[in-house]
Design a protein around this motif. Structure first.
Motif, PDB file in Angstrom:
ATOM      1  N   GLU A 112       0.823  -1.209   0.000  1.00 37.24           N
ATOM      2  CA  GLU A 112       0.000   0.000   0.000  1.00 37.24           C
ATOM      3  C   GLU A 112       0.859   1.262   0.000  1.00 37.24           C
ATOM      4  O   GLU A 112       0.587   2.218   0.725  1.00 37.24           O
ATOM      5  N   GLY A 113       1.942   1.230  -0.778  1.00 39.26           N
ATOM      6  CA  GLY A 113       2.802   2.398  -0.928  1.00 39.26           C
ATOM      7  C   GLY A 113       3.800   2.617   0.195  1.00 39.26           C
ATOM      8  O   GLY A 113       4.570   3.577   0.166  1.00 39.26           O
ATOM      9  N   THR A 114       3.810   1.747   1.200  1.00 36.25           N
ATOM     10  CA  THR A 114       4.737   1.897   2.320  1.00 36.25           C
ATOM     11  C   THR A 114       5.760   0.765   2.286  1.00 36.25           C
ATOM     12  O   THR A 114       5.389  -0.407   2.223  1.00 36.25           O
ATOM     13  N   GLU A 115       7.031   1.150   2.340  1.00 31.63           N
ATOM     14  CA  GLU A 115       8.093   0.154   2.337  1.00 31.63           C
ATOM     15  C   GLU A 115       8.496  -0.190   3.774  1.00 31.63           C
ATOM     16  O   GLU A 115       8.704   0.709   4.596  1.00 31.63           O
ATOM     17  N   THR A 116       8.580  -1.486   4.046  1.00 37.36           N
ATOM     18  CA  THR A 116       8.996  -1.975   5.363  1.00 37.36           C
ATOM     19  C   THR A 116      10.191  -2.894   5.168  1.00 37.36           C
ATOM     20  O   THR A 116      10.190  -3.736   4.272  1.00 37.36           O
TER      21      THR A 116
END
Length: 175
Positions: A112-116
């Motif tokens: 969802e557009g967030t890099e972890t």
């Protein structure tokens, strides 16, 4: 030729839970001058009738880790171990969760557009056995004997590098 990289000591994070299972308080072992994991293989000899020589069967491993923590008062890793020393901790008081984070083995996943960023990790219960306090050499030495089953998984490193462990298949992240 494949790219190779030496895994250096700072790329393996060693943490001990100084809290509870429900509310972990991970203390990173930072000021250790030694950290060595011994696999301690458990073997059995089988002398099969069709063979001239016995066969060694590898049955299991009983890992342990040696720690030599430099005695800096005020550093969280020494302060935690010193409290165990003061109490002469036995039984349940000497058991802590141990978390080994393979910082060199990471994977970035975008959802969802967030890099972890995730790191491969191993978590196990361990009995911390205090071996010696070398006041001349300024080290408090202990052995962490791994108990039961090692849980494989991954961590994220949050505020101030605090790890959050999730049991699961690291290799399937992002699939």
């Amino acid at each position: 030729m494949a790219d190779t990289e030496l895994v250096k000591k700072h790329k393996v994070g060693v943490y001990v839970n100084n809290g509870t299972e429900q509310a972990p308080s991970w203390v990173r072992i930072e000021k250790a001058t030694d950290f060595e994991i011994s696999m301690n293989p458990v073997t059995e000899e089988r002398d099969y009738i069709a063979d001239e020589h016995p066969t060694t069967e590898l049955m299991d491993y009983k890992p342990s880790a040696e720690l030599a923590i430099t005695t800096y008062k005020g550093n969280p890793d020494f302060d935690m171990m010193y409290k165990l020393y003061q109490k002469k901790a036995l039984g349940a008081d000497a058991q802590k969760d141990l978390l080994i984070v393979h910082i060199f083995n990471s994977k970035s996943v975008t959802e969802e557009g967030t890099e972890t960023k995730y790191y491969y990790a191993e978590k196990a219960s361990a009995t911390l056995v205090l071996n010696s306090w070398n006041t001349s050499g300024a080290t408090l030495s202990a052995t962490a004997n791994i108990n039961g089953t090692i849980k494989n998984g991954y961590v994220t490193l949050g505020v101030n590098g605090a790890p959050t462990f999730t049991e699961g298949d690291f290799d399937s992240l992002g699939d």
